[in-house]
Write a protein that holds these residues in place. Structure first.
Motif: not given
Length: 520
Positions: A32-33, A114-118, A126-127, A136-137
């Protein structure tokens, strides 16, 4: 002369043989930038730098805080995945509805996610694989009713320990959820690390905000047996037995008509019975074809239209093409009586826009909608792959994923070892990735060629497929690879094709189909 039709729908990927499957780690790299946030945004993560010296605020299966290596400060999270555990750490964070957020973390190690649920929209994931610290972003927008999201970090089954530090979620804060982030229960050792809805491999579904209002509580349309046999019906003649739909044996619960055609408009679909096939069948008309579909449905079977194949060119990469896909697919469903569609695309899959199109189509079709998929093995090696992301995005309306366990060489299993196609271990160890990666057991099927003529490689006799189903369902009849848990609700099996099965004397319908329908 009519345009050339699709022939064999399975591309041979000989370059993937052996341990080369491991190379997917680099293909998922997302560096990620530095992303600027709005002045009103705040960091919502508790203990994102782990400077408390412990994982306060986080719920981890096996994670701990160490001080040997850190991205900044003194401490960083360290977690060690096992053969049945990805070493996941989660934190539930209050957010505001219909708001934008930026999620980031610095990580180090093999296959770090790395991620988010719900989120109520498209859940980000992302990985990367990196020997040094890498950021990671990803970003996401919450749904109109979303008040909390669950942020996660995890590695991959059987891989070395990974590190994480400086986790951040920038955006407007929301009301405190109940329970609080620190009260989140730790998942079991076999908890799914990337499941956007299910707390364990054998748990029930918990649809995200993208769920269609017509989805059933289990996501499986009513009337289908517990274990499903799916077969592709060829709308062309390539040396296999030519068939009318009425010729397909009753053992097949879902028949996938292969294939729809792409129109000149992006996302557009059409379908025409192959004139050469119709002639071989003594004049198979549209009216007879539709009547045969209606008869199969009256007998409790489902008939879907398959999109893609080896030469499929259907592109759904923006909102306009997604809308076109939905409208043309719906028109074909109405015209021919199809119960749904099968996604057999082998290139150009967009989890965002195709997911959008499929949810819109499901909303039009209602609770009886059938959605099947037939990805290649490489497409389901990791939850970071776009096809796997699509399957998870539409999990609330997805009937079954019948991955193609053939034409693929060797691939990684969920234990990190490499397995060769054409073996029971190949079926069980690769199915395990999907079962532990977020799909419900009833959404995972074994796609196999009906004969040695049906695929370039990977054929297994019917008895071996039956043993693999037993191994996954009950732990019986396993090969040298034995999963650390069982999935009694395993979805079933698929074959390419009913035509090649007929040419070989129907071993799939007669043996695998009978076995599936006799399983508890």
């Amino acid at each position: 002369m009519p345009p050339a039709r699709h022939r064999r729908p399975r591309a041979v990927h000989s370059l993937l043989a052996g341990a080369s499957a491991v190379a997917i780690g680099l293909s998922g790299l997302v560096l990620a930038d530095d992303t600027g946030a709005h002045a009103a945004d705040t960091d919502l993560i508790t203990n994102g730098g782990f400077e408390t010296g412990n994982p306060t605020g986080w719920s981890c299966t096996v994670g701990a805080v160490q001080s040997t290596t850190a991205h900044s400060g003194r401490y960083a999270l360290q977690s060690s995945p096992g053969t049945g555990d990805t070493g996941e750490c989660t934190q539930t964070v209050p957010v505001k509805p219909s708001s934008s957020y930026t999620l980031s973390a610095w990580v180090q190690g093999s296959y770090v996610y790395l991620g988010a649920r719900g989120t109520g929209g498209t859940d980000p994931s992302t990985w990367t694989t990196s020997p040094g610290w890498a950021q990671l972003s990803s970003g996401f927008t919450t749904g109109p009713d979303t008040t909390s999201v669950t942020v996660y970090l995890h590695g991959w089954y059987g891989q070395p320990a990974f590190l994480a530090d400086d986790v951040s979620l920038l955006g407007p804060g929301g009301p405190q959820p109940s329970p609080s982030p620190t009260a989140t229960a730790s998942p079991s050792p076999t908890a799914t690390a990337t499941d956007p809805g299910s707390p364990s491999p054998t748990g029930s579904t918990s649809p995200t905000g993208t769920a269609s209002p017509t989805a059933t509580s289990t996501g499986k349309p009513p009337g289908l047996p517990k274990h499903i046999l799916t077969g592709y019906w060829q709308n062309f003649d390539n040396g296999a037995t030519v068939q009318r739909i009425s010729d397909v044996p009753a053992a097949y619960d879902i028949i996938a008509v292969s294939f729809a055609d792409a129109t000149a408009t992006r996302g557009g679909l059409s379908f025409t019975l192959d004139p050469a096939l119709a002639a071989r069948l003594g004049g198979y008309t549209d009216a007879q074809f539709k009547a045969d579909i209606a008869a199969k449905r009256a007998a409790g079977k489902r008939v879907v239209l398959s999109i893609g194949g080896q030469n499929g060119t259907v592109w759904v990469g923006d909102s306009a093409s997604a809308a076109t896909f939905t409208s043309t697919a719906w028109a074909l469903m109405q015209a021919y009586g199809f119960d749904g569609i099968d996604i057999d695309l082998e290139n150009g899959v967009s989890s965002t826009y195709l997911g959008q199109a499929l949810h819109a189509l499901a909303a039009k079709a209602g609770s009886g909608f059938i959605l099947t998929m037939a990805p290649q093995t490489i497409d389901m090696q990791s939850t970071g792959m776009e096809y796997f992301k699509l399957a998870l995005n539409v999990k609330d309306i997805l009937t079954i994923v019948n991955m193609q366990y053939y034409n693929s060489g060797a691939m990684n299993g969920c234990d990190g070892n490499v397995y060769s196609q054409g073996t029971e271990n190949f079926l069980t160890a690769l199915a395990c990735i999907q079962l532990k990666g977020g799909l419900r057991p009833d959404q995972v099927g074994l796609g196999v060629p009906a004969s040695t003529s049906a695929a370039g490689g990977g054929y297994l006799d019917a008895g071996t497929v039956d043993r693999a189903l037993d191994c996954l369902a009950s732990g019986a009849n396993c090969g040298s690879y034995r999963p650390d848990t069982t999935w009694p609700g395993i979805g079933g099996a698929m074959t390419w094709s009913t035509n090649w099965d007929a040419k070989a004397g129907n071993p799939v319908a007669g043996t695998i189909g009978a076995h599936l329908h006799a399983m508890p």
